[in-house]
Write an enzyme that holds these catalytic residues in place. Structure first.
Site, PDB file in Angstrom:
ATOM      1  N   TYR A  77       9.580   3.541  -6.483  1.00  0.00           N
ATOM      2  CA  TYR A  77       8.155   3.542  -6.805  1.00  0.00           C
ATOM      3  C   TYR A  77       7.637   4.960  -6.997  1.00  0.00           C
ATOM      4  O   TYR A  77       7.014   5.276  -8.015  1.00  0.00           O
ATOM      5  CB  TYR A  77       7.377   2.827  -5.687  1.00  0.00           C
ATOM      6  CG  TYR A  77       5.897   2.728  -5.959  1.00  0.00           C
ATOM      7  CD1 TYR A  77       5.387   1.721  -6.758  1.00  0.00           C
ATOM      8  CD2 TYR A  77       5.004   3.655  -5.414  1.00  0.00           C
ATOM      9  CE1 TYR A  77       4.035   1.616  -7.016  1.00  0.00           C
ATOM     10  CE2 TYR A  77       3.644   3.568  -5.666  1.00  0.00           C
ATOM     11  CZ  TYR A  77       3.166   2.548  -6.462  1.00  0.00           C
ATOM     12  OH  TYR A  77       1.818   2.464  -6.715  1.00  0.00           O
ATOM     13  N   LYS A  81       6.526   6.871 -10.579  1.00  0.00           N
ATOM     14  CA  LYS A  81       5.177   7.440 -10.701  1.00  0.00           C
ATOM     15  C   LYS A  81       5.248   8.921 -11.040  1.00  0.00           C
ATOM     16  O   LYS A  81       4.476   9.425 -11.866  1.00  0.00           O
ATOM     17  CB  LYS A  81       4.368   7.210  -9.424  1.00  0.00           C
ATOM     18  CG  LYS A  81       4.049   5.754  -9.151  1.00  0.00           C
ATOM     19  CD  LYS A  81       3.198   5.152 -10.235  1.00  0.00           C
ATOM     20  CE  LYS A  81       2.739   3.748  -9.883  1.00  0.00           C
ATOM     21  NZ  LYS A  81       1.894   3.154 -10.915  1.00  0.00           N
TER      22      LYS A  81
END
Length: 170
Positions: A77, A81
């Site tokens: 994650y 990002k």
């Protein structure tokens, strides 16, 4: 408002023309989309939308990312990002504002029991430490709009959770 097919985003280039500012809050979860789907949505679609926006004349791109985003992270994650932040910056907007909120406090239509439980806990913590671990989505939205209405601090500005809270109350 236009509905686009993200699998054929290039065919919707006209939807990205003639806008001075672009806002992007696109994202999904690994649980919902799988690893490949998560990367496709959170990195690839966002990067392609930024490119189309820039080609269409967008000068200022506002991206919602995540607290802890880092393209070198071992966590998927946070790595994705961080990767998308780099890709969006590389597009070459006159101004790019990246928001890195902590846990978003919001009501969802779908059931996410663990997220609901963490939101309840963080809601209590927020009463004592209001800017440390969470932020209401309404505060993020207000801060995003406010960021466009005020002069920026350089070509790329990264706003962490505390700054989002501050700007969202302005």
């Amino acid at each position: 408002q236009e509905v686009v097919d993200f699998e054929r985003l290039g065919e919707h280039a006209a939807a990205f023309r003639g806008h001075d500012v672009g806002f992007c809050c696109l994202g999904t979860t690994r649980a919902k989309a799988g690893v490949d789907g998560f990367v496709r949505v959170d990195r690839d679609y966002v990067a392609q939308a930024a490119e189309l926006a820039r080609a269409g004349g967008c000068k200022h791109f506002v991206l919602q990312s995540s607290q802890g985003a880092n393209h070198n992270s071992r966590f998927l994650y946070l790595r994705v990002k961080g990767e998308v932040e780099n890709l969006v910056q590389a597009v070459g907007f006159d101004r790019c504002t990246i928001f890195r909120p902590a846990v978003l406090l919001c009501k969802r239509q779908e059931s996410r029991p663990m997220e609901w439980l963490s939101q309840q806990f963080l809601g209590l913590i927020a009463r004592v430490f209001p800017t440390a671990y969470s932020v209401p989505v309404e505060t993020v939205a207000r801060a995003m709009v406010a960021s466009v209405l005020q002069p920026g601090e350089g070509k790329v500005e990264v706003l962490e959770n505390g700054a989002i809270h501050k700007l969202g109350k302005a």
